[in-house]
Design an enzyme around this catalytic site. Structure first.
Site, PDB file in Angstrom:
ATOM      1  N   CYS A 176      -2.249  -0.526   7.468  1.00  0.00           N
ATOM      2  CA  CYS A 176      -1.465   0.703   7.352  1.00  0.00           C
ATOM      3  C   CYS A 176      -1.498   1.510   8.647  1.00  0.00           C
ATOM      4  O   CYS A 176      -0.490   2.110   9.032  1.00  0.00           O
ATOM      5  CB  CYS A 176      -1.955   1.527   6.169  1.00  0.00           C
ATOM      6  SG  CYS A 176      -1.605   0.728   4.588  1.00  0.00           S
ATOM      7  N   GLU A 192       1.015   3.862   1.867  1.00  0.00           N
ATOM      8  CA  GLU A 192       1.529   4.272   3.174  1.00  0.00           C
ATOM      9  C   GLU A 192       2.737   3.431   3.580  1.00  0.00           C
ATOM     10  O   GLU A 192       3.750   3.967   4.048  1.00  0.00           O
ATOM     11  CB  GLU A 192       0.454   4.113   4.258  1.00  0.00           C
ATOM     12  CG  GLU A 192      -0.796   4.924   4.034  1.00  0.00           C
ATOM     13  CD  GLU A 192      -1.899   4.143   3.324  1.00  0.00           C
ATOM     14  OE1 GLU A 192      -1.628   3.478   2.299  1.00  0.00           O
ATOM     15  OE2 GLU A 192      -3.044   4.198   3.797  1.00  0.00           O
ATOM     16  N   CYS A 215      -6.113   1.793   6.011  1.00  0.00           N
ATOM     17  CA  CYS A 215      -6.730   0.551   6.480  1.00  0.00           C
ATOM     18  C   CYS A 215      -6.062   0.141   7.797  1.00  0.00           C
ATOM     19  O   CYS A 215      -5.117   0.786   8.255  1.00  0.00           O
ATOM     20  CB  CYS A 215      -6.557  -0.544   5.427  1.00  0.00           C
ATOM     21  SG  CYS A 215      -4.838  -1.096   5.218  1.00  0.00           S
ATOM     22  N   HIS A 249       0.857  -1.182   0.000  1.00  0.00           N
ATOM     23  CA  HIS A 249       0.000   0.000   0.000  1.00  0.00           C
ATOM     24  C   HIS A 249       0.896   1.235   0.000  1.00  0.00           C
ATOM     25  O   HIS A 249       2.050   1.185   0.439  1.00  0.00           O
ATOM     26  CB  HIS A 249      -0.889   0.014   1.237  1.00  0.00           C
ATOM     27  CG  HIS A 249      -1.991  -0.993   1.203  1.00  0.00           C
ATOM     28  ND1 HIS A 249      -3.076  -0.925   2.045  1.00  0.00           N
ATOM     29  CD2 HIS A 249      -2.182  -2.099   0.440  1.00  0.00           C
ATOM     30  CE1 HIS A 249      -3.891  -1.931   1.802  1.00  0.00           C
ATOM     31  NE2 HIS A 249      -3.359  -2.668   0.832  1.00  0.00           N
TER      32      HIS A 249
END
Length: 151
Positions: A88, A57, A85, A55
């Site tokens: 993260c 992040e 999420c 992801h």
């Protein structure tokens, strides 16, 4: 350049999101800032790397940790286009990010102001200062346009 505004850190995250979308990734972008300077700018790369943890992040946290030669990013701020999420949010907590700024909320997958609200849990070791809705309209537009093309 007269009359043009300097891009904000969220503008850079939005650019990373656009680039991710052009690669066929869900268009989420993240920027990490240390002492007023961008030290990492990443977009989602889960499909490209075939890695569910790639992801924006987490990619940005990994890059910033390399640049700053530290796994702790306690004097850094993270700008991300979509509410993080749970995975993260945990990475943000473990990295000790000082401030989190995010654009669009994610009622289905978010874990900061939606869902499990990771930073509000008693098991959370570190919670950043959170600022929601920064660049929200642009972030939401990028996501809506991307998914409209997929349907």
């Amino acid at each position: 350049m007269a009359g043009q505004e300097r891009p904000t850190f969220m503008d850079h995250a939005l650019a990373a999101a656009e680039a991710a979308g052009q690669r066929g990734e869900v268009p989420v972008g993240a920027v990490i800032v240390h002492e007023g300077t961008i030290v990492a700018q990443e977009g989602n790369r889960t499909r490209e790397l075939r890695d569910v943890t790639a992801h924006a992040e987490i990619a940005a946290i990994r890059a910033a940790a390399r640049v700053l030669d530290s796994e702790r990013l306690s004097d850094c701020d993270l700008y991300v286009t979509l509410e993080p999420c749970a995975m993260c949010a945990a990475a943000i907590s473990f990295a000790r990010i000082r401030r989190l700024y995010f654009g669009a909320s994610d009622p289905k997958g978010g874990a900061v102001i939606s869902g499990g609200r990771f930073f509000d849990q008693p098991t959370c070791h570190h919670a950043p200062d959170v600022y929601a809705g920064i660049g929200e309209a642009s972030a939401a537009r990028i996501l809506k346009e991307f998914f409209a093309l997929k349907r």
